[in-house]
Scaffold this motif. Structure first.
Motif, PDB file in Angstrom:
ATOM      1  N   GLN A 141     113.057  25.817  18.755  1.00  0.00           N
ATOM      2  CA  GLN A 141     113.838  25.781  19.990  1.00  0.00           C
ATOM      3  C   GLN A 141     112.940  25.437  21.183  1.00  0.00           C
ATOM      4  OE1 GLN A 141     116.519  29.083  20.646  1.00  0.00           O
ATOM      5  NE2 GLN A 141     116.719  29.444  18.438  1.00  0.00           N
ATOM      6  N   PRO A 142     113.329  24.429  21.957  1.00  0.00           N
ATOM      7  CA  PRO A 142     112.499  24.019  23.107  1.00  0.00           C
ATOM      8  C   PRO A 142     112.576  25.018  24.256  1.00  0.00           C
ATOM      9  CG  PRO A 142     114.543  22.789  23.083  1.00  0.00           C
ATOM     10  CD  PRO A 142     114.545  23.610  21.831  1.00  0.00           C
ATOM     11  N   THR A 143     111.479  25.135  24.988  1.00  0.00           N
ATOM     12  CA  THR A 143     111.444  25.994  26.179  1.00  0.00           C
ATOM     13  C   THR A 143     111.215  25.201  27.460  1.00  0.00           C
ATOM     14  OG1 THR A 143     109.082  26.405  25.797  1.00  0.00           O
ATOM     15  CG2 THR A 143     110.649  28.012  24.902  1.00  0.00           C
ATOM     16  N   SER A 144     110.588  24.032  27.354  1.00  0.00           N
ATOM     17  CA  SER A 144     110.361  23.193  28.534  1.00  0.00           C
ATOM     18  C   SER A 144     109.951  21.801  28.087  1.00  0.00           C
ATOM     19  CB  SER A 144     109.276  23.788  29.448  1.00  0.00           C
ATOM     20  OG  SER A 144     108.058  23.923  28.754  1.00  0.00           O
ATOM     21  N   ALA A 145     110.029  20.853  29.014  1.00  0.00           N
ATOM     22  CA  ALA A 145     109.666  19.466  28.715  1.00  0.00           C
ATOM     23  C   ALA A 145     109.099  18.808  29.958  1.00  0.00           C
ATOM     24  CB  ALA A 145     110.886  18.688  28.219  1.00  0.00           C
ATOM     25  N   VAL A 146     108.313  17.753  29.754  1.00  0.00           N
ATOM     26  CA  VAL A 146     107.765  17.003  30.881  1.00  0.00           C
ATOM     27  C   VAL A 146     107.376  15.610  30.412  1.00  0.00           C
ATOM     28  CG1 VAL A 146     105.347  17.742  30.531  1.00  0.00           C
ATOM     29  CG2 VAL A 146     106.133  17.104  32.824  1.00  0.00           C
ATOM     30  N   TYR A 147     107.584  14.601  31.282  1.00  0.00           N
ATOM     31  CA  TYR A 147     107.160  13.228  31.005  1.00  0.00           C
ATOM     32  C   TYR A 147     105.729  13.023  31.476  1.00  0.00           C
ATOM     33  CZ  TYR A 147     111.855  11.552  29.816  1.00  0.00           C
ATOM     34  OH  TYR A 147     113.057  11.338  29.200  1.00  0.00           O
ATOM     35  N   MET A 148     105.012  12.143  30.792  1.00  0.00           N
ATOM     36  CA  MET A 148     103.710  11.716  31.281  1.00  0.00           C
ATOM     37  C   MET A 148     103.930  10.821  32.505  1.00  0.00           C
ATOM     38  SD  MET A 148     101.688  13.256  29.252  1.00  0.00           S
ATOM     39  CE  MET A 148     102.964  14.503  29.007  1.00  0.00           C
ATOM     40  N   PRO A 149     102.956  10.745  33.414  1.00  0.00           N
ATOM     41  CA  PRO A 149     103.159   9.994  34.665  1.00  0.00           C
ATOM     42  C   PRO A 149     103.419   8.512  34.484  1.00  0.00           C
ATOM     43  CG  PRO A 149     100.874  10.726  34.438  1.00  0.00           C
ATOM     44  CD  PRO A 149     101.651  11.431  33.391  1.00  0.00           C
ATOM     45  N   ASP A 150     103.013   7.934  33.335  1.00  0.00           N
ATOM     46  CA  ASP A 150     103.282   6.512  33.109  1.00  0.00           C
ATOM     47  C   ASP A 150     104.587   6.290  32.356  1.00  0.00           C
ATOM     48  OD1 ASP A 150     102.663   7.333  30.547  1.00  0.00           O
ATOM     49  OD2 ASP A 150     100.953   5.990  30.285  1.00  0.00           O
ATOM     50  N   ALA A 151     105.347   7.349  32.117  1.00  0.00           N
ATOM     51  CA  ALA A 151     106.677   7.304  31.479  1.00  0.00           C
ATOM     52  C   ALA A 151     106.621   6.888  30.014  1.00  0.00           C
ATOM     53  CB  ALA A 151     107.626   6.377  32.243  1.00  0.00           C
ATOM     54  N   ARG A 152     105.460   6.831  29.409  1.00  0.00           N
ATOM     55  CA  ARG A 152     105.364   6.354  28.029  1.00  0.00           C
ATOM     56  C   ARG A 152     105.405   7.472  26.998  1.00  0.00           C
ATOM     57  NH1 ARG A 152     100.839   1.511  28.712  1.00  0.00           N
ATOM     58  NH2 ARG A 152     102.239   0.055  29.766  1.00  0.00           N
ATOM     59  N   GLN A 153     105.310   8.726  27.453  1.00  0.00           N
ATOM     60  CA  GLN A 153     105.370   9.848  26.529  1.00  0.00           C
ATOM     61  C   GLN A 153     106.192  10.981  27.132  1.00  0.00           C
ATOM     62  OE1 GLN A 153     101.675  11.208  24.669  1.00  0.00           O
ATOM     63  NE2 GLN A 153     100.683   9.284  25.220  1.00  0.00           N
ATOM     64  N   LEU A 154     106.825  11.752  26.261  1.00  0.00           N
ATOM     65  CA  LEU A 154     107.520  12.977  26.636  1.00  0.00           C
ATOM     66  C   LEU A 154     106.888  14.115  25.861  1.00  0.00           C
ATOM     67  CD1 LEU A 154     110.026  14.483  27.960  1.00  0.00           C
ATOM     68  CD2 LEU A 154     111.172  14.087  25.764  1.00  0.00           C
ATOM     69  N   ALA A 155     106.554  15.205  26.561  1.00  0.00           N
ATOM     70  CA  ALA A 155     106.015  16.396  25.906  1.00  0.00           C
ATOM     71  C   ALA A 155     107.089  17.476  25.894  1.00  0.00           C
ATOM     72  CB  ALA A 155     104.774  16.893  26.641  1.00  0.00           C
ATOM     73  N   VAL A 156     107.281  18.110  24.732  1.00  0.00           N
ATOM     74  CA  VAL A 156     108.279  19.163  24.575  1.00  0.00           C
ATOM     75  C   VAL A 156     107.605  20.390  23.974  1.00  0.00           C
ATOM     76  CG1 VAL A 156     110.489  19.825  23.552  1.00  0.00           C
ATOM     77  CG2 VAL A 156     110.076  17.433  24.180  1.00  0.00           C
ATOM     78  N   ALA A 157     107.748  21.540  24.642  1.00  0.00           N
ATOM     79  CA  ALA A 157     107.218  22.793  24.120  1.00  0.00           C
ATOM     80  C   ALA A 157     108.288  23.449  23.253  1.00  0.00           C
ATOM     81  CB  ALA A 157     106.828  23.715  25.265  1.00  0.00           C
ATOM     82  N   ALA A 158     107.939  23.733  21.998  1.00  0.00           N
ATOM     83  CA  ALA A 158     108.893  24.342  21.068  1.00  0.00           C
ATOM     84  C   ALA A 158     108.149  24.903  19.864  1.00  0.00           C
ATOM     85  CB  ALA A 158     109.928  23.322  20.599  1.00  0.00           C
ATOM     86  N   GLY A 159     108.620  26.041  19.365  1.00  0.00           N
ATOM     87  CA  GLY A 159     108.089  26.583  18.115  1.00  0.00           C
ATOM     88  C   GLY A 159     106.600  26.821  18.110  1.00  0.00           C
ATOM     89  N   GLY A 160     106.029  27.206  19.240  1.00  0.00           N
ATOM     90  CA  GLY A 160     104.603  27.518  19.300  1.00  0.00           C
ATOM     91  C   GLY A 160     103.700  26.317  19.473  1.00  0.00           C
ATOM     92  N   LYS A 161     104.288  25.122  19.684  1.00  0.00           N
ATOM     93  CA  LYS A 161     103.486  23.920  19.882  1.00  0.00           C
ATOM     94  C   LYS A 161     104.041  23.085  21.037  1.00  0.00           C
ATOM     95  CE  LYS A 161     101.941  23.416  15.073  1.00  0.00           C
ATOM     96  NZ  LYS A 161     101.834  22.511  13.906  1.00  0.00           N
ATOM     97  N   ILE A 162     103.247  22.132  21.481  1.00  0.00           N
ATOM     98  CA  ILE A 162     103.716  21.108  22.414  1.00  0.00           C
ATOM     99  C   ILE A 162     103.698  19.791  21.647  1.00  0.00           C
ATOM    100  CG2 ILE A 162     103.313  19.881  24.578  1.00  0.00           C
ATOM    101  CD1 ILE A 162     101.861  22.379  25.604  1.00  0.00           C
ATOM    102  N   TYR A 163     104.873  19.179  21.496  1.00  0.00           N
ATOM    103  CA  TYR A 163     105.006  17.932  20.753  1.00  0.00           C
ATOM    104  C   TYR A 163     105.084  16.758  21.730  1.00  0.00           C
ATOM    105  CZ  TYR A 163     106.165  20.942  16.786  1.00  0.00           C
ATOM    106  OH  TYR A 163     106.134  21.892  15.796  1.00  0.00           O
ATOM    107  N   PHE A 164     104.422  15.660  21.362  1.00  0.00           N
ATOM    108  CA  PHE A 164     104.427  14.456  22.181  1.00  0.00           C
ATOM    109  C   PHE A 164     105.225  13.369  21.464  1.00  0.00           C
ATOM    110  CE2 PHE A 164     100.859  16.894  23.578  1.00  0.00           C
ATOM    111  CZ  PHE A 164     100.757  16.644  24.939  1.00  0.00           C
ATOM    112  N   PHE A 165     106.128  12.719  22.212  1.00  0.00           N
ATOM    113  CA  PHE A 165     106.964  11.654  21.675  1.00  0.00           C
ATOM    114  C   PHE A 165     106.795  10.399  22.525  1.00  0.00           C
ATOM    115  CE2 PHE A 165     108.903  15.671  20.648  1.00  0.00           C
ATOM    116  CZ  PHE A 165     109.356  15.533  19.343  1.00  0.00           C
ATOM    117  N   GLU A 166     106.716   9.223  21.859  1.00  0.00           N
ATOM    118  CA  GLU A 166     106.773   7.984  22.633  1.00  0.00           C
ATOM    119  C   GLU A 166     108.215   7.820  23.125  1.00  0.00           C
ATOM    120  OE1 GLU A 166     108.519   5.191  21.555  1.00  0.00           O
ATOM    121  OE2 GLU A 166     109.184   6.105  19.683  1.00  0.00           O
ATOM    122  N   THR A 167     108.407   7.091  24.218  1.00  0.00           N
ATOM    123  CA  THR A 167     109.710   7.087  24.890  1.00  0.00           C
ATOM    124  C   THR A 167     110.557   5.848  24.624  1.00  0.00           C
ATOM    125  OG1 THR A 167     108.587   6.278  26.889  1.00  0.00           O
ATOM    126  CG2 THR A 167     109.000   8.647  26.733  1.00  0.00           C
TER     127      THR A 167
END
Length: 698
Positions: A127-153
């Protein structure tokens, strides 16, 4: 063509698809010459708890909806919104929300159509608790399940993760330079090195942390606690730089655009503006509606500074016309610029002459001279706004103090027999005044001729040899390295002349095309705070207007081999990188490549066919006239607007580099695309520029 909100706004000249943004801009523009801090209010359907900036506007969220500045709904949910974040390119909005069963989810909605573009897989990641985009908009970071996951956008595929080791980020922000991701939960804050995916720094405060923020240049990191204390940390060392207290409940904080000021929500009814270089200087704004929850700085279309505050069911936008410039920062930037020019080897200067002119002593002397000269230019006629009076006379040292309203006193050497003639301040005249800048960003007189017109005598105040302004000085570059860089630039210039001459003989270009090559060493710091030196090399060209159509891109053309000037320039790049500059092409080293594609303002009436040479370009983050947005170019859609044409010209350079420059493939390359669309029409505006920054090159 698919646009983000920003690209539509720039192409049409206004944010027409963001109701209320134009109202705020037009209202601010109508008062452009007013010194009053005007306010504009926008009603919303529900009470607000968060606000996020985007270009000249902002988005706000309440319990169940994300809205534009004026209250037009982007997305409405039945679930409760935990937090949301705007894609820096304006394409979409990521929303973390919680349903009635207390389970959280994350969905990404298109900012203009409200369509759900991506749903976070909670079964796989937690379950996610927070999210944030990288400043160049090319990645999204999502905090969930004890980790921070990075996704290309593009397709939101996972590309990395950080193990939080039991820490649960409830709010995350990223630094403007892309180095850091900072997260908070309760009294704890953790800052991660994004590239290395590890903890850079962490601390635990005595009271709960309500907000965090990075300064625009990432030099400072602010932590705001619920007892009304703002901690400012230096991001190079993460040592505390200063502590600002008496900020009430410390609800929310944001830096202004040069980092000199912060706005703090100090209570549900008060916002406080704090001058960080003189933090006792504060302005207080009453919020009668109450319920202040969040705030952010934005600008209008005239680049005036506005403060948007989310409260109750209202967003207040306040003009802040009286903010002082960050003089120290502006002076340092101009000093650095002029020093860079001065340190360049002149075309007719031998290396021996250059080494004699540019040495450590002359560098220090030149920088000091420029500091005073540029400070004086910024100060203007500062003295005319001051009331001068006579202070005490030091008989032992023979100095008379002259005091001012908002400037340090100066101490004039005056013989004791002359002191009594200093009876009327209006009879004192100043000339040849020079100013310096102090650490608190105020001006002081460092030199002046002071005439007492009652006697006709003139006295000299000279403090030019005061202690160096170390707080303002840039990081030094060794003379040896500077000379090495100049030697390499000499070789670049020789190579340029050779390639240009060959191109002229082959009738590719003529004397009407001027190709420029220059380089410089740029001091910097990496994400671990280590001092590094980057090597920046820039290639560009200009073609005389009446010859542009023959020697550069013809209308609608974008392949680099269709431009003689571009082809010649890229031949220089290839030979340089495969020759003397090959020493910088090292396995795994980071290389930032900034490609600038330009187009003129001539309308594209019937469209231009795109042959797909650079693939299907979907929602590519680009800087359009220096503002981040996204552009798409497909074979089916073709090229219908000038920004698309400028982008494919830049992509043509990338294609050439990847296919033709040996050794480039082994580097860790980071491409950035700048798209420039001129206001003028004509072939002289069609050109490309390539800047290569070898990170930590030496």
């Amino acid at each position: 063509m698919k646009h983000s909100i920003l690209s539509v706004s720039l192409l049409l000249g206004a944010l027409i698809n963001i109701p209320g943004a134009v109202l705020a801009q037009d209202a601010a523009a109508s008062d452009e010459n007013s010194s009053a801090a005007k306010t504009y209010n926008f009603r919303h359907k529900e009470n607000l708890n968060s606000i996020q900036p985007f270009f000249t506007t902002a988005y706000a969220s309440g319990k169940h909806a994300v809205s534009t500045l004026s209250g037009a709904t982007i997305q409405e949910l039945k679930d409760t919104i935990i937090n949301f974040v705007v894609n820096p390119a304006g394409l979409n909005v990521a929303v973390v929300h919680k349903n009635k069963k207390n389970n959280s989810a994350l969905d990404i909605y298109n900012a203009t159509t409200a369509l759900n573009m991506f749903s976070f897989n909670t079964k796989k990641y937690g379950q996610p608790t927070s999210a944030v985009y990288m400043p160049d908009a090319r990645q999204l970071a999502v905090a969930a399940g004890g980790k921070i996951y990075f996704f290309e956008t593009k397709k939101y595929l996972p590309i990395g993760e950080i193990d939080c080791n039991g820490f649960v980020p409830q709010m995350m922000v990223t630094s403007p330079n892309g180095y850091y991701l900072a997260a908070i939960n309760g009294k704890k804050v953790v800052v991660y090195n994004i590239e290395e995916k590890k903890v850079r720094w962490q601390t635990e405060e005595d009271d709960p942390i309500n907000d965090i923020a990075f300064s625009p240049n990432t030099s400072d990191f602010a932590v705001l606690t619920s007892d009304g204390v703002l901690y400012i940390y230096n991001t190079r060392t993460f040592d505390m730089r200063k502590m600002v207290d008496n900020l009430g409940e410390g609800l929310a904080v944001d830096f202004n655009f040069d980092g000199k000021y912060v706005a703090v929500a100090t209570s549900p009814n008060v916002v406080t503006l704090v001058n960080l270089v003189r933090d006792t200087e504060r302005e207080y704004y009453e919020m009668p509606i109450g319920g202040v929850a969040d705030l952010t700085f934005i600008t209008d279309s005239h680049r005036n500074t506005l403060l948007a505050t989310a409260m109750a069911n209202n967003v207040e936008v306040r003009r802040l016309p009286n903010l002082e410039p960050f003089y120290s920062q502006l002076i340092q930037e101009e000093v650095d610029r002029q020093m860079e020019e001065w340190m360049r080897k002149m075309p007719d200067e031998t290396m021996e002459e250059y080494q004699a002119r540019v040495n450590q002593e002359s560098l220090n002397k030149r920088r000091r001279l420029l500091e005073d000269e540029i400070s004086t230019n910024f100060a203007g006629d500062f003295l005319s706004g001051q009331t001068m009076s006579f202070g005490s006379y030091d008989r032992n040292n023979g100095v008379l103090a002259l005091t001012f309203d908002a400037m340090p006193s100066i101490f004039l050497n005056v013989p004791e027999e002359d002191v009594l003639s200093f009876s009327d301040p209006s009879l004192i005249k100043f000339s040849e005044v020079q100013y310096g800048i102090l650490p608190d960003d105020t001006f002081e007189i460092v030199y002046a001729r002071v005439e007492n017109t009652a006697t006709g005598k003139t006295y000299i105040y000279d403090n030019l040899l005061r202690e160096s302004m170390d707080f303002m000085n840039s990081d030094d570059i060794s003379i040896e390295l500077l000379q090495q860089q100049q030697m390499e630039e000499m070789k670049l210039q020789e190579l340029r002349e050779q390639v240009v001459e060959e191109a002229k003989q082959q009738d590719v270009i003529s004397d009407h095309t001027n190709i420029s090559v220059n380089s410089k060493v740029v001091p910097d710091y990496d994400a671990n705070g280590n001092k590094i030196l980057n090597y920046e090399v820039n290639f560009t060209y200009e073609v005389e207007p009446e010859f542009s159509a023959q020697e550069d891109f013809k209308p609608g053309k974008y392949h680099v081999d269709e431009s003689g000037a571009a082809s010649a320039m890229l031949k220089i790049v290839k030979q340089a990188f495969e020759g003397d500059m090959n020493q910088y092409l090292k396995e795994g080293k980071k290389l930032k490549i900034n490609l600038v594609g330009t187009a003129d303002a001539t309308p594209i009436v019937n469209g231009i066919a795109y042959d797909g040479a650079y693939g299907e370009i979907e929602d590519e983050p680009v800087y359009l006239n220096d503002q981040l947005t996204t552009l798409s170019v497909t074979k089916k859609g073709g090229i219908k607007e000038n920004p698309q044409l400028a982008l494919v010209r830049a992509l043509g350079v990338q294609d050439f580099l990847e296919k033709n420059v040996e050794g480039l493939d082994k580097m860790n390359k980071d491409y950035r695309y700048d798209v420039k669309v001129s206001e003028g029409k004509g072939s002289e505006f069609r050109r490309i520029t390539a800047t290569f920054t070898f990170v930590d090159a030496f």
